[in-house]
Design a protein around this motif. Structure first.
Motif, short mmCIF file in Angstrom:
data_model
loop_
_atom_site.label_atom_id
_atom_site.label_comp_id
_atom_site.label_asym_id
_atom_site.label_seq_id
_atom_site.Cartn_x
_atom_site.Cartn_y
_atom_site.Cartn_z
N TRP A 17 0.82 -1.21 0.00
CA TRP A 17 0.00 0.00 0.00
C TRP A 17 0.86 1.28 0.00
O TRP A 17 1.96 1.31 0.56
N CYS A 18 0.33 2.34 -0.57
CA CYS A 18 1.03 3.63 -0.61
C CYS A 18 1.10 4.18 0.82
O CYS A 18 0.24 3.87 1.66
N CYS A 21 -2.11 5.50 2.88
CA CYS A 21 -3.31 4.71 2.56
C CYS A 21 -3.95 4.25 3.86
O CYS A 21 -3.27 3.93 4.82
N ASP A 23 -5.69 1.50 4.23
CA ASP A 23 -5.92 0.05 4.29
C ASP A 23 -5.18 -0.64 5.44
O ASP A 23 -5.69 -1.59 6.04
N CYS A 52 -6.85 -2.80 -4.22
CA CYS A 52 -5.86 -2.57 -3.16
C CYS A 52 -6.32 -3.21 -1.86
O CYS A 52 -5.58 -3.93 -1.21
N ASN A 122 -13.19 3.64 -0.46
CA ASN A 122 -12.28 4.78 -0.64
C ASN A 122 -12.74 5.68 -1.79
O ASN A 122 -11.98 6.49 -2.30
N GLY A 126 -8.75 2.27 -6.66
CA GLY A 126 -7.36 2.56 -6.31
C GLY A 126 -6.38 1.79 -7.18
O GLY A 126 -5.51 2.37 -7.83
N CYS A 201 -7.76 7.21 0.17
CA CYS A 201 -6.83 6.83 -0.89
C CYS A 201 -6.20 8.13 -1.39
O CYS A 201 -6.72 8.76 -2.31
N PRO A 202 -5.10 8.54 -0.77
CA PRO A 202 -4.49 9.81 -1.19
C PRO A 202 -3.97 9.75 -2.63
O PRO A 202 -4.04 10.74 -3.36
N THR A 203 -3.51 8.59 -3.04
CA THR A 203 -2.86 8.47 -4.35
C THR A 203 -3.84 8.61 -5.51
O THR A 203 -3.64 9.42 -6.41
N ALA A 204 -4.91 7.85 -5.47
CA ALA A 204 -5.80 7.83 -6.63
C ALA A 204 -6.99 8.77 -6.50
O ALA A 204 -7.53 9.23 -7.49
S1 SF4 Z 1 -3.83 3.51 -4.63
FE1 SF4 Z 1 -5.04 4.29 -2.95
S2 SF4 Z 1 -6.09 2.50 -2.09
FE2 SF4 Z 1 -4.40 1.78 -3.36
S3 SF4 Z 1 -2.69 1.53 -1.95
FE3 SF4 Z 1 -2.48 3.55 -2.85
S4 SF4 Z 1 -3.55 4.87 -1.44
FE4 SF4 Z 1 -4.18 2.79 -0.94
#
Ligand code: SF4
Ligand SMILES: Cc1ncc(C[n+]2csc(CCOP(=O)(O)OP(=O)(O)O)c2C)c(N)n1
Lengths: 270, 381
Positions: A17-18, A21, A23, A52, A122, A126, A201-204
């Protein structure tokens, strides 16, 4: 001191995981709830789909089944029906469970088969890089909704209640204690139980929606969720835009594998 | 003569015979979704399974049914699902999962015409290539076929045995004629039926690795709930069942999955032959068409035409050695089938120009009758 190592597969860390995240927070809450429930790890099976969140089982040292996208609930149904002595936990995402797997989700709730479903919501896809999900809020941006999403969203918990689930709760990863408690109650419940867990989900999602920093997303959860007791005290106006957490429904209903067992016993004694 | 004198002879539909064969094979789990012309299998098992302590469940669709079948198998129950054309298409992704994760299970497909909803109540053999290549990715598969209700009974048992032995999904194909024809089935004494059960781990849970290298390339998957905790995934995985990205390990896995079937062709492939030894014309036919071909052989022989039949009871792995052997003996091969040449193409490849291959396709929902085959043979002669 709580010994997490007893529950995790150390060799599979670091996780995928990022950073930021949510999760991993759910993973921790789940492990604590499992420990508190006193369940035997030999008799627990965790089933997930694809996404994810669905990578969670890889880190938990029980029987784990990582299936196809959207299909965790049917696989879990097979496991539970075949051997009702097993404690079956499903881990799934909002896209996994309510887009591709929507049909299975509502039918498992209707059937009221004894599964504990942890649905990490989320608001986005993701794993595939931020496409719209059935819970992406109207106006939010996604890689397939660059001009803002125009599709109305699912109320996932409401959907499960309408379909016939025995136990439905909503939790979030900012309020970790409550999250752990809801998972614990769901594990205890006989019948289809759902915990919808709001997780960032900060990334997506965040990055596209002016909440790139994980802290911002956590603050958003803090400011926009209201647990059951407080919710009751809020006026109609103050509830506007807020998300209710805590137990949403808790009913005693006939459970599928028990009903099947009763039927079988009746047939075999005639 | 009372029934008691012949307790082992019954009138049965092919579909029912599949259900009975499954019970005799030790099947204790069925998940399905109704579809013509396969529904009688589900109907029969919905009443029969609870009587023997087994589990039946009608799922919300075929995808779910395939998933539940795999889940149940992992708890140790011999598991079955049954469907027809469009439902078979829906199951494909999860059939691939069963190939990859090496979960034994049986899928019966009572074929109907297509594409799409096609011909729900009419016979066809249009899924023989879908059975081989329906799921994505390079994989091995075992596909059996039945020509009679008796066959449906026996082949269902064989399907379970092969699934357990090779830890793989096994597909059994019937056509509507076989599925719906009610005819005599001799039920063997249960004590004479040979049953295969999957291997069980002989090591401690600490030492256990589900996909560890074995001499026969076949993994040992412990039943869930027996103290062996492990991971199952559809992703390429290592011997502990966890996802991998290492190219050489990925290749090793895919090659092993293929090898465990291909290197056992001698054990898996089975054929029936009729008058093939001195034949000048060979017929390659399967399913209900093989029965028309049998009459055609008899009729041609009565007229002095030297015809013989090769009838595979396993379509995949394809019996290419047997076809080549036949091709070397005969001048021409006739392949009658209820499609436009799906297996004729394989026969042609296997015959390696040793004999001319003639397709006899029929796609109007009518059976291929002996007359047609006789006529074709005469044209070829
Ligand atoms: S993309 Fe989003 S949901 Fe997937 S691991 Fe990264 S932060 Fe978590
Ligand atoms: C049949 C199929 N279609 C599409 C995909 C690609 N895919 C993988 S994960 C995913 C979405 C996951 O989103 P969600 O369930 O919300 O989980 P998250 O990654 O956000 O935790 C998709 C579309 C797939 N694996 N299989």
């Amino acid at each position: 001191m709580f010994n997490y190592l007893e529950y995790v597969r150390e060799g599979n860390f670091p996780h995928i995981w990022c950073s930021g995240c949510g999760d991993g927070i759910v993973l921790k809450a789940l492990i604590r709830a499992m420990e508190a429930s006193g369940m035997s790890r030999d008799e627990a099976v965790m089933v997930s789909g694809i996404g994810c969140s669905s990578r969670t089982p890889g880190y938990v040292d029980i029987n784990t089944l990582h299936t196809t996208h959207g299909r965790a609930i049917p696989f879990a149904t097979g496991v539970k029906h075949a051997n009702p002595a097993l404690k079956v936990i499903v881990v799934t995402g909002d896209g996994d469970a309510t887009a591709i797997g929507g049909n299975h989700f509502i039918h498992a709730a209707r059937r009221n088969i004894d599964l504990t479903v942890l649905l990490y919501n989320n608001y986005i896809y993701g794993m595939t890089g931020g496409q719209c999900s059935p819970t992406t809020p109207i106006g939010s941006k996604a890689s397939t909704a660059k001009f803002g999403n125009i599709e109305p969203t699912f109320n996932i918990s409401g959907l499960a209640i309408a379909a016939g689930a025995s136990f439905v709760a909503r939790a979030d990863v900012y309020n970790t204690k409550q999250c752990e408690k809801m998972i614990g109650l769901a594990l205890e419940k006989k019948g289809f139980s759902l915990v919808e867990i709001l997780t960032p989900c900060p990334t997506a999602f965040g990055r596209r929606n002016k909440m790139a920093s994980p802290v911002k997303l956590m603050e958003w959860l803090r400011d926009n969720t209201v647990s059951g007791a407080k919710w009751e005290k809020l006026s109609e106006e103050d509830r506007e835009g807020k998300i209710r957490t805590g137990i949403l429904i808790d009913l005693d209903k006939p459970e599928y594998t028990e009903e099947y067992k009763k039927l079988t016993e009746k047939l075999r004694t005639v | 003569m009372g029934k008691d004198n012949f307790p082992n002879v019954r009138m049965m539909q092919g579909n029912q015979a599949c259900a009975e064969g499954a019970l005799a094979a030790g099947c204790r789990f069925f998940a399905g979704y109704p579809i013509t012309p396969s529904s009688e299998i589900a109907e029969h098992l919905s009443t029969a399974l609870p009587m023997v302590g087994g589990k039946f469940i009608q799922m919300e669709d075929e995808i779910a049914a395939m998933g539940a079948t795999i889940g149940a198998s992992l708890t140790g129950l011999k598991s079955l699902t049954a469907t027809s054309g469009p439902g078979f298409s829906l199951k494909q992704e999860n059939i691939g999962y069963a190939c990859m994760a090496e979960v034994p299970c049986v899928i019966i497909n009572v074929m109907r015409g297509g594409p799409s909803t096609g011909m729900p109540t009419l016979p066809a053999q249009m899924d023989v290539q879908q059975a081989r290549w329906g799921t994505h990715g390079d994989h091995s598969i075992i596909v059996l076929v039945a020509a009679t209700a008796q066959d449906a009974y026996g082949q269902t048992i064989r399907a379970f045995n092969l699934a357990e032995k090779y830890m793989t999904p096994v597909i059994l194909l019937l056509d509507e004629i076989v599925g719906h024809t009610t005819e005599k089935v001799v039920i063997p004494d249960p004590s004479t039926i040979e049953l295969v059960d999957r291997k069980k781990p002989e090591v401690t849970p600490e030492e256990y690795r589900p996909y560890a290298e074995t001499e026969d390339c076949i993994p040992i998957l412990a039943n869930f709930g027996t103290g062996y905790k492990y991971n199952v995934t559809g992703l390429c995985h290592n011997e502990t069942g966890f996802p991998i990205n290492d190219n050489s390990m990925i290749e090793k896995l895919i090659l092993r999955l293929t090898k465990k079937i291909v290197s056992n062709c001698d054990d898996i492939i089975m054929n029936r032959t009729l008058e093939l030894d001195d034949a000048e014309i060979g017929i390659f036919a399967y399913g209900s068409v093989a029965r028309s071909a049998q009459s055609a052989v008899t009729r041609c022989r009565a007229e002095g035409i030297k015809v013989g039949l090769l009838e595979p009871t396993v379509l995949w792995p394809f019996p290419k050695n047997e076809v080549l052997e036949m091709a070397k003996k005969v001048k021409a091969i006739v392949v009658p089938e209820m499609n436009l040449g799906q297996m004729a193409r394989e026969v042609e490849l296997a015959a390696r120009c040793e004999a001319v291959v003639h397709k006899l396709g029929r796609v109007d929902g009518n059976p291929i009758v002996p007359d047609q085959i006789v006529k074709m043979v005469k044209e070829v002669v």
